[in-house]
Design an enzyme around this catalytic site. Structure first.
Site: not given
Length: 281
Positions: A47, A152
């Site tokens: 990532r 979120d």
């Protein structure tokens, strides 16, 4: 909510020392409450490959970590969280939970001054919009004051969620043709559909770290906290559960994932069934 998936790339895990991986893990835990297991080292390498390396923003992992440490609440940290958290969701995932939502609306909706529902790990919005569609199917039972909060920790997925645009093939596999026609509209892209404005208007998308203070003005009727707790440690789970309890109406419900359980954790909820827990009236 954040889940950890992915495959190794050409990046070499050996470039990231165990000690520095541990520091990144601790940083993510302190920031989000999410724990990175040791076997997920490859994920960090994968990532962060677009950020770290020759010709990129940071030459190596150490310089990147030092920069994060100096900016714990800035855009760099937001990028770090976005990079290490991915989100998987689809419309009407685990239908039994939306059956609970519908039953609650039909049984209690008319007698309430207001209704509030919370998608606490909203991801790209499918869960929240599934809730909105359920509400609209039962609009005759709704009070005038009825809203859905969708939160979120990833700003990237929230931006996508607010658009309410999804691949039509992915939507149609989980939604009946009549609802597809009623609650979605075409876009310029023939392979993508958008949630209708009426459903989008019911949902407010907001950034929220579940370990921080919840700025809620009204008590919730039902909170969906599905597939989230598995990423928290015991202390964080207990903290989140107690806060959820405080923000529920008496008789309201907390819904966790079907594969999750609160067994073994100190919490004040009454267990029902199908991963549903109730706050006593």
């Amino acid at each position: 909510m954040a889940s950890y998936t992915g495959a190794p790339t050409e990046a070499d895990e050996g470039d990231l020392s165990d000690a520095l991986f541990s520091r990144f893990s601790d940083l993510l835990l302190a920031t989000t409450g999410i724990q990175l297991k040791e076997h997920k080292k490859y994920l960090v390498v994968n990532r962060l490959s677009r950020i770290i390396g020759p010709g990129r923003a940071f030459a190596d992992y150490n310089s990147y970590y030092q920069a994060l440490s100096l900016s714990p609440k800035g855009p760099l940290m937001a990028e770090f969280v976005n990079a290490l958290t991915t989100n998987y969701s689809y419309f009407f995932r685990d239908p039994v939970h939306f059956q609970l939502l519908e039953s609650y609306i039909r049984e209690r909706g008319r007698g309430e001054d207001y209704l509030r529902f919370w998608s606490a790990a909203a991801s790209t919005g499918e869960e929240a919009f599934s809730m909105a569609i359920t509400l609209l199917r039962n609009r005759d039972c709704l009070p005038k004051d009825c809203r859905i909060l969708a939160t979120d920790i990833s700003t990237q997925v929230l931006a996508k969620a607010e658009e309410g645009i999804y691949p039509s093939a992915r939507i149609s596999s989980n939604i009946a043709p009549a609802d597809l026609q009623r609650f979605f509209k075409p876009t310029k892209d023939p392979e993508r559909l958008q949630v209708v404005a009426e459903a989008r208007a019911l949902v407010a998308f907001r950034y929220l770290n579940l370990l921080s203070v919840y700025p809620l003005s009204k008590l919730m009727d039902i909170i969906f906290l599905r597939n989230v707790l598995i990423y928290f440690g015991p202390e964080e789970k207990t903290l989140v559960l107690r806060r959820m309890y405080e923000h529920l109406k008496p008789g309201g419900f907390l819904v966790v994932g079907l594969s999750e359980s609160l067994v073994g954790f100190n919490h004040p909820f009454v267990m029902c069934k199908n991963s549903v827990y109730r706050k006593d009236a």
